[in-house]
Design a protein around this motif. Structure first.
Motif, short mmCIF file in Angstrom:
data_model
loop_
_atom_site.label_atom_id
_atom_site.label_comp_id
_atom_site.label_asym_id
_atom_site.label_seq_id
_atom_site.Cartn_x
_atom_site.Cartn_y
_atom_site.Cartn_z
N PHE A 153 0.67 -1.01 -0.10
CA PHE A 153 0.37 0.17 0.50
C PHE A 153 1.12 1.30 -0.30
O PHE A 153 1.98 1.34 0.01
CB PHE A 153 -0.71 -0.15 1.32
CG PHE A 153 -0.05 0.21 2.48
CD1 PHE A 153 0.46 1.64 3.16
CD2 PHE A 153 -0.23 -1.15 3.12
CE1 PHE A 153 0.76 1.30 4.36
CE2 PHE A 153 0.46 -0.86 4.61
CZ PHE A 153 1.00 0.48 4.55
N LEU B 2 1.51 5.06 2.09
CA LEU B 2 0.93 6.30 2.92
C LEU B 2 0.60 7.43 2.49
O LEU B 2 2.27 7.78 1.69
CB LEU B 2 1.74 5.47 4.39
CG LEU B 2 1.32 7.00 5.31
CD1 LEU B 2 -0.07 6.46 5.73
CD2 LEU B 2 2.49 6.18 6.53
N LEU C 73 -4.50 5.71 3.42
CA LEU C 73 -3.84 4.04 3.21
C LEU C 73 -4.76 4.18 1.93
O LEU C 73 -5.25 4.35 1.06
CB LEU C 73 -4.29 2.94 3.62
CG LEU C 73 -3.25 2.95 5.10
CD1 LEU C 73 -4.25 1.69 5.90
CD2 LEU C 73 -2.00 3.40 5.25
N ALA D 98 -1.66 -6.64 2.40
CA ALA D 98 -2.15 -5.11 3.20
C ALA D 98 -3.62 -5.47 2.78
O ALA D 98 -5.04 -5.47 3.97
CB ALA D 98 -2.28 -3.61 2.42
N VAL E 298 -7.14 -4.24 4.14
CA VAL E 298 -6.68 -2.73 4.10
C VAL E 298 -8.22 -1.98 2.64
O VAL E 298 -7.62 -2.67 1.75
CB VAL E 298 -5.54 -2.68 4.34
CG1 VAL E 298 -5.26 -0.94 3.42
CG2 VAL E 298 -4.78 -2.89 4.88
N VAL F 59 -5.54 6.24 8.51
CA VAL F 59 -4.31 5.92 9.83
C VAL F 59 -5.22 6.62 11.40
O VAL F 59 -4.44 7.88 11.19
CB VAL F 59 -2.92 6.00 8.95
CG1 VAL F 59 -2.28 5.18 10.18
CG2 VAL F 59 -2.75 5.33 8.04
N THR G 245 -6.80 1.80 11.52
CA THR G 245 -7.53 3.04 10.79
C THR G 245 -9.09 3.11 10.94
O THR G 245 -9.77 2.04 11.32
CB THR G 245 -7.02 2.19 8.93
OG1 THR G 245 -8.22 1.27 8.64
CG2 THR G 245 -6.19 1.88 9.57
#
Length: 493
Positions: free
Chosen positions: A278, A280, A295, A304, A309, A315, A346
């Motif tokens: 992923f 950030l 993300l 992820a 995710v 986050v 998250t």
């Protein structure tokens, strides 16, 4: 006693007294009084600290080398800590009414971080603390005696979802002549009662807005604007009386959380050959201008993606440590220094806006959720429910029941696919992958996806699903939803 030239003579002088049968004995030399308590119980102090966005609380918390307890140090002048009553040397007994004197120091730091912009600390002066320890007093009892054992006398946070037929299931009663004094009557088994509101509760605030200064018409408008759901802070008369007697503020931070929407989620990721899969990214939101860490670009099949995710997740914490307001570089550093695995907490942007409206940290009640899970968290940090069949009762909302259906190719069975965050399905306890056993009492284990879907759609206002955990043999392909701002900086992880 008398003194003489030869030394000390023992001479007892008896005071004269006269007896009066009407007045009793007149004996001024005889004074009866209680001995002072040699061990007075120490009295802790409750301090409320409230800081602004981006501001610290203005104190340093330190552990005591080789000793128990946590010490307040370096209280900054005019800071939220000093204004709230903190002083150098005080020992922390409770954080938001949870006893922490025996808590590990790193865990206590994380707990204070998760409180967000406001925290309540119960503290004891240093000399009183040391004296209590030397007397072998139970400090937890000291804290409890100060505020009373009011775990059953708390305000309650209740998230109520409107039913197409029953509405919210509450009636507001205004006390004539008393501005801002509102009490609630509940419909038996209605949406409000199921969410934890009790008949006769006093309304403290609605959707984060305190009702004490609202007229009845202004309060009515707030309820009307809440077309789908509303979050209430309520308290019963007995609990309010206890809080007033103990001088405990009736606020959401110290309330019992019965139901809230948009829960955070925690996922454990194990690094693959190409990283976690992923990006950030630090982004600036267009409307509010706030800086957030999201993300993005979650790679299909990556660690992820497998952990759950979703693109656009905000986050909140890394390995349990709150990082929402941290610098982008610091968050990247924490993820990388975590090694081959990392735990991410998250929430969706919509969920974060919900908690901002309530003026609460989304992490405030998150530990409570984990403790209340019946089987505890699994190896991914998700809450587990009983492995046997579960009956889930869902209320239809404007967007439906908050889930979709899926099936495995060429295999029997219908399963829960996506579960909308904060929706009716999630609140009822549905989990992605649950196998559906019954729909409104009808067994559907051998029915097709289309037939099960038709039964679900036939549900008018409520839907009863009997579900069970999917077995290993009922494998489903990944059917996770993909969910979202001006990029400021980003890092591939």
């Amino acid at each position: 006693m008398k003194y003489s030239n030869t030394g000390i003579e023992d001479v007892m002088e008896y005071p004269r007294f006269t007896f009066n049968p009407k007045e009793g004995i007149d004996n001024p030399a005889l004074v009866i009084s209680d001995d002072p308590d040699p061990n007075p119980c120490p009295v802790p102090r409750l301090c409320q600290l409230k800081r602004a966005e981006g501001q610290g609380f203005g104190f340093v918390l330190r552990g005591v080398q080789g000793k128990r307890g946590h010490v307040i140090r370096e209280v900054e002048p005019h800071s939220p800590a000093e204004v709230g009553g903190l002083r150098d040397g005080q020992r922390v007994l409770e954080v938001n009414q949870e006893y922490v004197d025996n808590m590990e120091f790193p865990e206590l730091l994380r707990k204070i971080q998760r409180c967000g912009l406001r925290v309540f600390l119960l503290v004891l002066r240093e000399e009183e603390y040391e004296q209590a320890v030397s007397w072998c007093l139970d400090l937890q009892e000291v804290a409890r005696s100060n505020r009373g054992d009011n775990h059953d006398h708390k305000a309650r946070l209740c998230h109520v979802t409107r039913n197409p037929v029953q509405g919210l299931g509450i009636t507001i009663r205004h006390v004539q002549g008393q501005k801002g004094m509102y009490y609630l009557s509940t419909l038996t088994a209605g949406p409000a009662e199921r969410a934890g509101v009790r008949n006769g509760d006093k309304l403290i605030w609605v959707n984060g807005v305190t009702v004490a200064n609202l007229t009845f018409s202004a309060l009515n408008k707030i309820f009307k604007r809440s077309s789908i759901h509303v979050t209430l802070l309520v308290i019963d008369r007995e609990s309010e009386s206890v809080c007033i007697k103990r001088r405990i503020p009736v606020v959401a931070d110290l309330a019992e959380c019965l139901s809230l929407a948009h829960r955070p989620k925690t996922m454990d990721l194990v690094q693959g050959p190409d990283g976690y899969g992923f990006l950030l990214r630090q982004e600036k939101l267009r409307v509010s201008g706030r800086i957030v860490h999201l993300l993005r670009e979650v790679e299909a099949g990556s660690p992820a993606a497998q952990a759950g995710v979703e693109d656009g997740d905000l986050v909140l914490a890394i390995n349990g440590e709150a990082v929402e307001t941290a610098a982008h570089e610091l968050i990247v550093h924490k993820i990388r220094e975590s090694g081959q695995s990392v735990s991410l907490t998250t929430i969706t942007l919509k969920g974060r806006d919900y908690y901002r409206q309530l003026d609460l940290s989304p992490l405030l009640f998150y530990d409570e959720d984990i403790k209340e899970a019946q089987n505890g968290p699994d190896d991914r940090g998700n809450l587990l429910y009983p492995t046997g069949p579960r009956l889930c009762v869902l209320d239809r909302e404007a967007v439906g029941f908050g889930f979709n259906l899926c099936c495995a190719p060429d295999k029997p069975g219908t399963f829960i696919g996506q579960v909308a965050s904060g929706g009716s399905g999630q609140r009822a306890g549905l989990l992605r992958g649950d196998a559906i056993v019954e729909v409104d009492g009808q067994n559907v284990e051998d029915r097709s996806l289309e037939e099960v879907g038709a039964l679900v759609k036939a549900g008018l206002t409520t839907l009863k699903l009997l579900v069970r955990e999917r077995t290993e043999g009922e494998h489903l392909g990944r059917n996770g939803p993909q969910e979202t701002q001006t990029a400021v900086s980003s890092s591939a992880l």
